[in-house]
Scaffold this motif. Sequence first.
Motif, PDB file in Angstrom:
ATOM      1  N   THR A  34       0.866  -1.347   0.027  1.00  0.00           N
ATOM      2  CA  THR A  34       0.009   0.025  -0.147  1.00  0.00           C
ATOM      3  C   THR A  34       0.801   1.320   0.104  1.00  0.00           C
ATOM      4  O   THR A  34       0.250   2.320  -0.238  1.00  0.00           O
ATOM      5  N   THR A  35       2.213   1.059   0.450  1.00  0.00           N
ATOM      6  CA  THR A  35       3.228   2.129   0.394  1.00  0.00           C
ATOM      7  C   THR A  35       4.473   1.931  -0.316  1.00  0.00           C
ATOM      8  O   THR A  35       4.947   0.771   0.238  1.00  0.00           O
ATOM      9  N   LEU A  36       4.831   2.767  -1.088  1.00  0.00           N
ATOM     10  CA  LEU A  36       6.207   2.355  -1.771  1.00  0.00           C
ATOM     11  C   LEU A  36       6.978   3.669  -1.757  1.00  0.00           C
ATOM     12  O   LEU A  36       6.390   4.626  -2.519  1.00  0.00           O
ATOM     13  N   ASP A  37       8.133   3.951  -1.196  1.00  0.00           N
ATOM     14  CA  ASP A  37       8.820   4.923  -1.173  1.00  0.00           C
ATOM     15  C   ASP A  37       9.777   4.952  -2.008  1.00  0.00           C
ATOM     16  O   ASP A  37      11.017   4.381  -1.845  1.00  0.00           O
ATOM     17  N   LEU A  38      10.047   5.799  -3.175  1.00  0.00           N
ATOM     18  CA  LEU A  38      11.150   5.661  -4.125  1.00  0.00           C
ATOM     19  C   LEU A  38      11.783   7.147  -4.105  1.00  0.00           C
ATOM     20  O   LEU A  38      12.551   7.257  -5.138  1.00  0.00           O
ATOM     21  N   GLY A  39      11.296   8.025  -3.340  1.00  0.00           N
ATOM     22  CA  GLY A  39      12.017   9.305  -3.298  1.00  0.00           C
ATOM     23  C   GLY A  39      13.666   9.267  -3.297  1.00  0.00           C
ATOM     24  O   GLY A  39      14.266   8.542  -2.737  1.00  0.00           O
ATOM     25  N   GLY A  40      14.155  10.268  -3.841  1.00  0.00           N
ATOM     26  CA  GLY A  40      15.728  10.407  -3.967  1.00  0.00           C
ATOM     27  C   GLY A  40      16.530   9.499  -4.975  1.00  0.00           C
ATOM     28  O   GLY A  40      17.533   9.478  -4.649  1.00  0.00           O
ATOM     29  N   ASN A  41      15.622   8.850  -5.657  1.00  0.00           N
ATOM     30  CA  ASN A  41      16.433   7.897  -6.517  1.00  0.00           C
ATOM     31  C   ASN A  41      16.499   8.694  -7.933  1.00  0.00           C
ATOM     32  O   ASN A  41      15.623   9.630  -8.199  1.00  0.00           O
ATOM     33  N   LYS A  42      16.807   8.078  -9.008  1.00  0.00           N
ATOM     34  CA  LYS A  42      16.966   8.720 -10.425  1.00  0.00           C
ATOM     35  C   LYS A  42      16.315   7.926 -11.406  1.00  0.00           C
ATOM     36  O   LYS A  42      16.800   7.378 -12.238  1.00  0.00           O
ATOM     37  N   ILE A  43      14.879   7.643 -11.138  1.00  0.00           N
ATOM     38  CA  ILE A  43      14.064   6.870 -11.987  1.00  0.00           C
ATOM     39  C   ILE A  43      14.064   7.396 -13.548  1.00  0.00           C
ATOM     40  O   ILE A  43      14.052   6.683 -14.262  1.00  0.00           O
ATOM     41  N   GLY A  44      14.057   8.586 -13.469  1.00  0.00           N
ATOM     42  CA  GLY A  44      14.093   9.360 -14.887  1.00  0.00           C
ATOM     43  C   GLY A  44      12.736   9.247 -15.320  1.00  0.00           C
ATOM     44  O   GLY A  44      11.477   8.388 -14.931  1.00  0.00           O
ATOM     45  N   PRO A  45      12.480   9.817 -16.653  1.00  0.00           N
ATOM     46  CA  PRO A  45      11.114   9.809 -17.410  1.00  0.00           C
ATOM     47  C   PRO A  45      10.837   8.172 -17.634  1.00  0.00           C
ATOM     48  O   PRO A  45       9.649   7.878 -17.480  1.00  0.00           O
ATOM     49  N   GLY A  46      11.740   7.357 -18.043  1.00  0.00           N
ATOM     50  CA  GLY A  46      11.521   6.044 -18.685  1.00  0.00           C
ATOM     51  C   GLY A  46      11.063   5.235 -17.460  1.00  0.00           C
ATOM     52  O   GLY A  46       9.993   4.287 -17.598  1.00  0.00           O
ATOM     53  N   GLY A  47      11.742   5.313 -16.382  1.00  0.00           N
ATOM     54  CA  GLY A  47      11.286   4.527 -15.169  1.00  0.00           C
ATOM     55  C   GLY A  47      10.040   4.839 -14.547  1.00  0.00           C
ATOM     56  O   GLY A  47       9.218   4.148 -14.032  1.00  0.00           O
ATOM     57  N   ALA A  48       9.613   6.263 -14.817  1.00  0.00           N
ATOM     58  CA  ALA A  48       8.417   6.777 -14.448  1.00  0.00           C
ATOM     59  C   ALA A  48       7.061   6.095 -15.052  1.00  0.00           C
ATOM     60  O   ALA A  48       6.213   5.751 -14.763  1.00  0.00           O
ATOM     61  N   GLU A  49       7.697   6.148 -16.354  1.00  0.00           N
ATOM     62  CA  GLU A  49       6.596   5.291 -17.542  1.00  0.00           C
ATOM     63  C   GLU A  49       6.199   3.945 -16.890  1.00  0.00           C
ATOM     64  O   GLU A  49       5.157   3.472 -17.104  1.00  0.00           O
ATOM     65  N   HIS A  50       7.338   3.218 -16.698  1.00  0.00           N
ATOM     66  CA  HIS A  50       7.348   1.757 -16.505  1.00  0.00           C
ATOM     67  C   HIS A  50       6.228   1.767 -15.054  1.00  0.00           C
ATOM     68  O   HIS A  50       5.256   0.846 -14.825  1.00  0.00           O
ATOM     69  N   LEU A  51       6.655   2.758 -14.250  1.00  0.00           N
ATOM     70  CA  LEU A  51       5.780   2.468 -12.910  1.00  0.00           C
ATOM     71  C   LEU A  51       4.341   2.857 -12.961  1.00  0.00           C
ATOM     72  O   LEU A  51       3.423   2.415 -12.471  1.00  0.00           O
ATOM     73  N   ALA A  52       4.326   4.091 -14.048  1.00  0.00           N
ATOM     74  CA  ALA A  52       2.735   4.456 -14.304  1.00  0.00           C
ATOM     75  C   ALA A  52       1.985   3.421 -14.952  1.00  0.00           C
ATOM     76  O   ALA A  52       0.942   2.915 -14.504  1.00  0.00           O
ATOM     77  N   GLY A  53       2.439   2.803 -15.657  1.00  0.00           N
ATOM     78  CA  GLY A  53       1.801   1.360 -16.617  1.00  0.00           C
ATOM     79  C   GLY A  53       1.319   0.507 -15.258  1.00  0.00           C
ATOM     80  O   GLY A  53       0.555  -0.179 -15.226  1.00  0.00           O
ATOM     81  N   ALA A  54       2.594   0.177 -14.316  1.00  0.00           N
ATOM     82  CA  ALA A  54       1.975  -0.762 -13.358  1.00  0.00           C
ATOM     83  C   ALA A  54       0.972  -0.578 -12.377  1.00  0.00           C
ATOM     84  O   ALA A  54       0.114  -1.179 -12.026  1.00  0.00           O
ATOM     85  N   LEU A  55       1.138   0.877 -11.959  1.00  0.00           N
ATOM     86  CA  LEU A  55      -0.128   1.411 -11.411  1.00  0.00           C
ATOM     87  C   LEU A  55      -1.482   1.396 -11.845  1.00  0.00           C
ATOM     88  O   LEU A  55      -2.384   1.170 -11.236  1.00  0.00           O
TER      89      LEU A  55
END
Length: 89
Positions: free
Chosen positions: A62-83
Amino acid sequence: VNASLTSLYLGANQIADEGAEHLAGALRVNASLTSVDISSNGVGPVGAEHLAGALRVNASLTTLDLGGNKIGPGGAEHLAGALRVNASL
């Protein structure tokens, strides 16, 4: 598989993409963790992609903290798809 651990804090441990890949493997089969903090760990787009794969099948987090990482736009796109398919986060 651990069935009692509900929270995991690994902040600032420099797990990077390789550690994120291993964590993702565990998250695919773990049904007890509700909170994971991997903030400030040097996780990049590749690690985010691995985590996204796990989030597609994990139904307990229910909670995932990824703050302070460098996931970038590509990583954010993958995470958004999973969400889009994850109903617990």
